[in-house]
Scaffold this active site. Structure first.
Site, short mmCIF file in Angstrom:
data_model
loop_
_atom_site.label_atom_id
_atom_site.label_comp_id
_atom_site.label_asym_id
_atom_site.label_seq_id
_atom_site.Cartn_x
_atom_site.Cartn_y
_atom_site.Cartn_z
N GLY A 63 17.34 -52.95 55.27
CA GLY A 63 16.75 -53.79 55.06
C GLY A 63 16.77 -54.85 56.19
N ASN A 107 3.10 -47.09 63.15
CA ASN A 107 2.01 -47.92 62.86
C ASN A 107 0.93 -49.07 63.36
OD1 ASN A 107 3.49 -50.15 61.48
ND2 ASN A 107 3.14 -49.12 59.49
N LYS A 116 -0.58 -48.28 59.04
CA LYS A 116 -0.51 -49.10 57.75
C LYS A 116 -1.53 -48.60 56.41
CE LYS A 116 2.43 -52.87 57.42
NZ LYS A 116 3.49 -53.96 58.26
N ARG A 164 48.75 -58.12 68.64
CA ARG A 164 48.02 -57.29 69.18
C ARG A 164 48.96 -56.21 69.57
NH1 ARG A 164 45.91 -58.23 75.07
NH2 ARG A 164 47.91 -59.41 76.24
N SER A 182 42.68 -54.89 76.10
CA SER A 182 43.65 -55.75 75.19
C SER A 182 44.22 -55.66 73.93
CB SER A 182 42.82 -56.59 75.67
OG SER A 182 42.04 -56.80 77.42
N GLU A 217 29.30 -54.06 70.10
CA GLU A 217 29.94 -54.10 68.97
C GLU A 217 28.94 -53.86 68.25
OE1 GLU A 217 29.48 -56.43 71.59
OE2 GLU A 217 31.49 -56.68 72.13
N ASP A 235 41.74 -68.02 78.96
CA ASP A 235 40.91 -67.98 79.28
C ASP A 235 39.33 -68.41 78.84
OD1 ASP A 235 40.93 -64.95 80.95
OD2 ASP A 235 41.03 -64.01 78.45
N GLN A 259 35.97 -66.49 74.88
CA GLN A 259 37.00 -65.48 74.58
C GLN A 259 37.67 -65.88 73.74
OE1 GLN A 259 37.07 -63.08 77.15
NE2 GLN A 259 35.29 -64.74 77.77
N ARG A 263 47.17 -62.74 71.27
CA ARG A 263 47.53 -62.37 72.56
C ARG A 263 49.11 -62.37 73.53
NH1 ARG A 263 47.01 -65.02 77.58
NH2 ARG A 263 46.36 -63.12 78.88
#
Lengths: 688, 688
Positions: free
Chosen positions: A123, A185, A247, A366, A393, A414, A471, A475, A521
């Site tokens: 949807g 269509n 259509k 991390r 990272s 992503e 950074d 970031q 980090r």
């Protein structure tokens, strides 16, 4: 009470009849609902008729059968067609069809997995194909089963970048178990699409991405049938069938007319008449397994129940038993079928031994996540990991080294990463998808839709907050908690130390819904014991005395600042309680309410924008108690950061130990004390 | 104190020297900062050297000059190269370069518009090109100025779908004022990119999208120079130069080596030596306007200041005056230059007359927005409108009819829609971008980055909330307020009636930052007078008496439910105050605190998930007062909706009038009354 008989005319005629039934049912259910997208459905009716009658391998009585093909309507607004198809295959009855879009009906405006045959909600355009790619990757690499993934796309949605992330992934992965059917269509919501019926334009794009392409007349039954066979037999590449359609096909009042999008036909009765009336054909869909059952006896499209009365006037046509041409079976590359995914569900994760970090040492959350994930992979063969080209990272690289066969590089895409996760969990796998916390925002619509899909996916965002340091703001995840909290049924965890992170990584594996783990980090002190247990919805009271005058609630890196602030406050004679609210959603409301009652003042501190983060979660939990609330001071990131060292960042943003201590002292200085003092309530324990 | 002189060797040698200076400066600033991405910068040094010395037309002393080219580093992590370039053109000094990534430095880890030469923040990959496309569309269609847009991309970011949304938009718009340079160094963060140096793979994809493509050796000065000239002269299509390069070029210890991403070189002194030492060349960049000044005298690359001392040991090379080949000017298609965008800034919007809706009539806020926008276009020639192929639904179609020359169809590509808005505002235009509220989530990363870009863009989301009705959850914006509140410096407005919406549409035009207007689909009563003024940060107290026992705070459709609830409560003898908190961010904290003090109880009600919406905004505002807070009951959407009529949805979710009345009555029944009663404070007025 079905009456099956042979059709007397040729296959083409029979399939056309099926298509017309689908169209009529689209018109009927939209008319009854007074809403819906019948014209966007009618354009694809011939495609779906041929698909279900001659190519799909699916046992509608056993929607979770591991060998079933997967069929995704990426153009989810063609739900009338999907539901008409369900009626045609006998999965639902006419009575249910006519409850389309009504209160409590499973037949929603756009399909969702409330229907057992729907893998994922669609949807939001441009998502069905990426998720289909995820399922096809699972079929090729994890399940190693010969199911085929069929995706019906609209032409309009090919403008979405996510389609081309999927095209790149599928092309480079040589997914020849994937067939995409595009219903070209040529009309969008507000007028012509960019390329109208120029299927060559789309074909050139898909070919450039390594696809096998076919351009056909989407209303020519024989062309469609041939294309499906050719596509399925094409080795080494995914196929896309670009079908030129009209259509509203079949009803002159709306066929290829602008202004007919997303609304019932102006005259349903006339339309049904023009389409040849209501039919009641039941299509026997070939079953996937064992293979011989797939062979529909030549010349048969068995029929279902006799025609029934309904709200819209009908003009039934006689049904005939017709001989069909012998069915061509798909050439499926031989693969060793693995066990179905559900058989591989593993031992309970509580038996798992997370990596241990020495209390008092320094470690990054991390790093702890990466190490824990790699070990989790040892005991959980259903765990799969997806990377957005930042595994160095996020530390998912450690899993990649340990379990390369269950690690999938999604590169810097992503949306496709999340879609792959959603697709893999459709097949029973347990995906972890990781990137920088900030870049999960790139896939927010996919995460939102994953919740509507009732999908169980685990997201891990590293480099969260200003503590990321030099950074700069692009970031730093500073909206991640707000965004992830506002996902239906989600879990949001923000651990502060390595042992907590390691434990929670294991917890994630068994969580339903969308869950999120936020890591940072740099290295911070390890404050919890190795193997200490942390539950979703829990918290830790790290400092406590019966005389506490103020509570500091923190999560992640700010826990360490809060502890230091409590030391500073103690030097000034102020007794501060410190709570590690690592479970931000659900938050430990009981402990928060107890501490509110006892200390009367709360300072929340988070490495996040002020909106929608920990502070708001705490306020909401306190409010839900129904009682008047204590004085609450919310510390958060209130100015746009630049570059600086991590500790400079905390200081600049006013979320470091000194700022916390000042805020707490001010609160104590200006406010009356708590009205009542009792012992700490249940739901929290004193940490180390 | 510059000393300019002619270089004695050939152009190629001189340009190589510039490139080596850029590399050395990348190494130096990253070494001083102890962080950064020097290797990702060094691969593109030759490309940038040739660009600035021979092709860019830009007056660095006048960064806002309307004729300037635009240069966007889509690979924002190559910030060392950008800053080295700024030093090479004399825009910044060595002292500033060495403050790279430090506290308060303008030279952040990734470039932001804190530097006047930076149009937009980059650092989230795959965004610079889409925004560049937006600027190029402005150049072609709005500004009608002959500036060129140059975008430096990395190869890794070509995996982002947003790149292909941009490719489609640029190709179909024939943007021959756009040149994209891809630094194909073949290495990502964690290893090889998908296609390594296979520039043919990228070229095939771009060609399929209608682009002119060139594949070159990105370290061959003459090839680069030729490619830039050919690209700029190519009519009718955007050009992409796919340049094969080596990451860390020029320093053997890191050149094309894995594991060297995002960190300083292991031995900066040795690297600088290997690169031939520190240089101090100043490059004279051709100015854009008047054209004759663009012609750099043949044979000249003037030099800047003498070499200076710095922290890193340097090995200066002698500089020579060399004759250059005559410069080839770009063939720019003749266009009638329009006035610069800033000259078209319009009369203050307060003079504007919004459309009028009769009080008591029924109207949809999306209709009011569409009508207001079309009228706003009459008095504000700087307003431009972007559609995500839903203009029928959002009602931007009305603007399209009135002002087709300032309406841009972005098709179903929400990321490109937001990027186009950001690009156009770079040029001083006032963009409104509209789609369904739910689908703004598709572009959340772009919205997040727009805030870091200090961009002023107006977002409008229609079909917000469950009141959308039958379409189901995929179409309902239920996280939009949470997401948009958590954007730095944003404004979030949720009007409840047509006149309020119309007024606020005009207010948006002059708002800085990211602003959001939430509209709904169905028709609701018009409760405000035509032309009534509404300010950002304001609210309306719609029901008030000195004896109010509870306050209902609502926004959007729930305002009407709240008014009805107050009637129900009055029947039961409970006096309820009703506040229309149309400005959710900033929220009217003064009025909320006053009403909290006076009524002691607050019910918030919103057509949104409980997290991060109106209720949390109210709680945060009350908490910010520092005083103990009243009892607050938050009503919101707490279960996953399906299909149902709009009113059924409100009822099911417990946000309809009956639910509000019940919650308010319970609060009054269980809680003690307010501690103090005073008149309503300033900041709010009684509505009609």
């Amino acid at each position: 009470m079905s009456t099956s008989f042979l059709l007397e005319q040729d296959v083409t005629r029979a399939l056309h009849e099926v298509a017309q039934q689908l169209r009529v049912d689209c018109v009927r259910c939209s008319a009854v609902a007074s809403s819906g997208h019948p014209t966007s459905s009618m354009s694809a009716a011939d495609l779906v008729a041929v698909l279900i009658a001659r190519h799909l391998r699916y046992d509608f009585a056993e929607p979770k059968a591991p060998g079933n093909d997967h069929l995704i309507f990426s153009k989810g607004h063609a739900s009338p067609l999907y539901y008409a198809m369900l009626r045609a295959v006998g999965a639902i009855g006419e009575d249910e069809l006519f409850r389309y879009r009504t209160l409590r009906s499973r037949l929603e405006g756009h399909p969702t997995p409330r229907l057992p045959w729907v893998d994922v909600a669609t949807g939001s355009l441009g998502q069905g194909l990426p998720i289909g790619v995820g399922i096809a990757i699972a079929g090729q690499n994890l399940d190693r089963l010969p199911y085929r993934v069929w995706v019906l796309c609209g032409d309009g949605e090919l403008a979405e970048g996510s389609i081309w992330e999927a095209a790149e992934q599928a092309g480079c992965s040589h997914l020849d178990n994937l067939t995409v059917i595009v219903d070209v269509n040529g009309l969008g919501q507000r007028g012509p699409t960019r390329h109208r019926w120029d299927t060559a334009a789309y074909a050139a794009r898909f070919r450039a991405f390594g696809w096998h392409t076919l351009e056909i007349d989407g209303h020519d039954i024989e062309e469609i049938d041939r294309a499906f066979s050719v596509a399925a037999a094409h080795p080494g590449a995914p196929s896309v069938i670009l079908a030129r359609t009209r259509k509203g096909r079949g009803v002159a009042a709306v066929e290829d007319r602008e202004g007919a999008h997303g609304k019932p036909l102006p005259d349903a009765a006339a339309a049904i008449s023009e389409l040849g009336g209501v039919r009641d054909i039941r299509v026997a869909v070939a079953h996937p397994d064992p293979l011989p059952s797939r062979v529909v006896p030549p010349g048969q499209i068995p029929l279902a129940r006799p025609m029934s009365a309904h709200a819209v006037p009908l003009h039934a046509v006689p049904l005939h038993a017709v001989p069909l041409h012998p069915m061509t079976l798909h050439a499926v590359p031989a693969r060793i079928p693995a066990q179905p995914a559900q058989d591989r569900r593993a031992r309970p994760v509580t038996r798992w031994r997370p990596p241990a970090f020495a209390s008092g040492s320094m470690a990054s959350t991390r790093d702890a996540f990466g190490q824990a994930l790699a070990l989790l992979g040892d005991v959980r063969p259903d765990v799969v990991v997806l990377d957005g080209e930042v595994s160095d990272s996020t530390r998912t690289g450690l899993f990649a080294q340990a379990h390369p066969e269950r690690y999938f590089e999604c590169y810097i895409a992503e949306q496709q990463m999340i879609a792959t996760a959603v697709g893999m969990q459709v097949r029973g796998w347990v995906p972890f998808a990781a990137t920088f916390a900030a870049f999960l925002s790139r896939a927010y619509d996919f995460i939102r839709m994953a919740a509507i899909s009732r999908a169980s996916i685990r997201l891990v965002g590293s480099h969260a907050g200003v503590w990321t340091g030099e950074d700069g703001p692009s970031q730093m995840g500073l909206e991640d908690i707000a965004a992830l909290r506002a996902v239906y049924g989600s879990t949001v965890l923000c651990p502060c130390d390595a042992n907590q992170t390691a434990w929670l990584t294991g917890v994630l594996a068994d969580l339903p819904g969308v869950s999120y783990l936020r890591t940072f980090r740099g290295e911070a002190p390890v404050i919890y014991r190795p193997g200490e247990r942390f539950d979703v919805g829990g918290s830790r009271v790290l400092r406590w005395s019966p005389d506490d005058q103020v509570t500091i609630v923190a999560a992640g890196i700010t826990v360490h600042e809060a502890l230091a602030a409590a030391d500073l406050l103690a030097d000034d004679g102020i007794s501060a309680r410190v709570i590690d609210a690592y479970s931000v959603k659900p938050v430990d409301a009981a402990t928060l309410r107890t501490t509110a009652r006892e200390t009367g003042r709360i300072v929340t501190v988070e490495d996040h924008w002020p909106e929608g983060g920990l502070g708001d979660a705490v306020l909401a939990a306190l409010a839900a108690g129904g009682a008047p609330m204590p004085a609450v001071r919310k510390l958060a990131v209130r100015t746009m950061p630049g570059s600086a060292t991590p500790d400079e960042q905390l200081q600049l943003m006013g979320i470091d130990m000194a700022s916390i201590a000042t805020a707490a002292a001010e609160l104590v200085g200006t406010e009356a004390g708590p009205s009542a003092r009792t012992a700490v309530g249940s739901g929290a324990s004193i940490g180390s």
